[in-house]
Motif scaffolding. Structure first.
Motif, short mmCIF file in Angstrom:
data_model
loop_
_atom_site.label_atom_id
_atom_site.label_comp_id
_atom_site.label_asym_id
_atom_site.label_seq_id
_atom_site.Cartn_x
_atom_site.Cartn_y
_atom_site.Cartn_z
N LYS A 161 35.71 30.75 13.01
CA LYS A 161 35.15 29.81 13.99
C LYS A 161 36.16 29.38 15.05
CE LYS A 161 31.92 27.93 10.65
NZ LYS A 161 31.47 26.73 9.93
N ASN A 162 37.40 29.85 14.94
CA ASN A 162 38.45 29.41 15.86
C ASN A 162 38.72 30.46 16.93
OD1 ASN A 162 38.85 27.06 14.49
ND2 ASN A 162 40.60 27.80 13.33
N SER B 276 42.92 26.63 17.67
CA SER B 276 41.62 25.99 17.79
C SER B 276 41.45 25.54 19.23
CB SER B 276 41.54 24.78 16.85
OG SER B 276 40.49 23.93 17.24
N LYS C 5 42.27 18.42 13.50
CA LYS C 5 41.12 18.82 12.68
C LYS C 5 39.84 18.33 13.34
CE LYS C 5 43.43 20.14 8.89
NZ LYS C 5 43.69 21.55 8.78
N THR C 6 38.75 18.99 13.01
CA THR C 6 37.44 18.47 13.41
C THR C 6 36.99 17.49 12.34
OG1 THR C 6 36.18 20.18 12.27
CG2 THR C 6 36.82 20.64 14.57
N GLU C 7 36.12 16.59 12.71
CA GLU C 7 35.61 15.64 11.72
C GLU C 7 34.86 16.38 10.61
OE1 GLU C 7 34.13 11.16 11.44
OE2 GLU C 7 33.64 12.21 13.29
N GLU C 8 34.16 17.42 10.98
CA GLU C 8 33.44 18.24 10.00
C GLU C 8 34.42 18.80 8.94
OE1 GLU C 8 31.66 22.63 10.45
OE2 GLU C 8 30.67 21.15 11.74
N GLU C 9 35.55 19.33 9.41
CA GLU C 9 36.58 19.85 8.50
C GLU C 9 37.12 18.75 7.60
OE1 GLU C 9 39.88 22.88 9.89
OE2 GLU C 9 39.30 21.57 11.56
N LEU C 10 37.40 17.60 8.21
CA LEU C 10 37.99 16.50 7.44
C LEU C 10 37.05 15.99 6.35
CD1 LEU C 10 39.89 14.62 10.25
CD2 LEU C 10 40.89 15.70 8.23
N LYS D 257 34.94 17.75 4.64
CA LYS D 257 35.04 18.72 3.55
C LYS D 257 36.36 18.58 2.80
CE LYS D 257 32.09 22.13 5.81
NZ LYS D 257 32.05 23.41 6.53
N LEU D 258 37.44 18.43 3.57
CA LEU D 258 38.77 18.29 2.95
C LEU D 258 38.87 17.02 2.13
CD1 LEU D 258 40.94 19.53 5.94
CD2 LEU D 258 40.70 20.67 3.71
N TYR E 259 43.27 13.26 2.24
CA TYR E 259 42.52 12.94 3.46
C TYR E 259 41.49 11.86 3.16
CZ TYR E 259 44.22 17.54 4.93
OH TYR E 259 45.00 18.63 5.23
#
Length: 167
Positions: A41-42, A60, A121-126, A128-129, A137
């Motif tokens: 996606k990057n 990114s 990071k994207t909020e979506e990534e964060l 999940k992390l 996180y």
């Protein structure tokens, strides 16, 4: 970029320890610790920075590239480095075990009044992390994403660690 005399004056003004000065000098004199690559996606690339007189890598276009634009045009940012050397993050895993992981932040940024590592990071990534590693996180009560292991690492040098979030 700062000359040796300007850098020494900056360190003195901020009252940085010799340990912090040595760490920053190492970052300033080193090549990026790794080459970036694009993921599914990057979109990765290279930005020709006038401020740094070098090409800065990004992996990114949604979070890192906008950060580079900001660093490049922000008068408070004196220097910025992509993929600085890895730092060790210590924290407790979700299962309660103590973990120590080597982490390569996206940038090390020298500002007129401070310096530190910045991870994009994207909020979506964060989200999940944070689910996977809640002690690494989390989103605080003011809605800011944080990473205590990075903050703890930076604090020993009186520097900062910041998560940059693009929603």
């Amino acid at each position: 970029m700062l000359s040796k005399t300007q850098f020494d004056a900056w360190c003195c003004r901020l009252n940085l320890s010799s340990q912090a000065q040595n760490l920053i000098e190492k970052i300033r004199s080193s090549e990026p610790s790794r080459r970036v690559g694009g993921g599914q996606k990057n979109v990765s690339g290279r930005y020709p920075s006038r401020k740094m007189g070098a090409t800065i890598q990004f992996e990114s276009h949604r979070v890192e590239l906008p950060a580079i634009y900001e660093f490049e045009h922000d008068e408070e940012v004196l220097e910025f480095y992509d993929q600085p050397s890895s730092i060790k993050l210590d924290y407790q895993g979700k299962n309660g075990r103590n973990l120590g992981v080597l982490h390569t932040p996206d940038f090390f940024v020298i500002r007129s009044n401070c310096a530190g590592w910045e991870e994009c990071k994207t909020e979506e990534e964060l989200k999940k992390l944070a689910e996977k590693s809640p002690n690494r996180y989390f989103c605080d009560s003011e809605g800011r994403w944080r990473t205590p292991p990075g903050e703890n690492y930076a604090q020993q040098f009186e520097l900062y660690y910041r998560l940059r979030v693009n929603t």
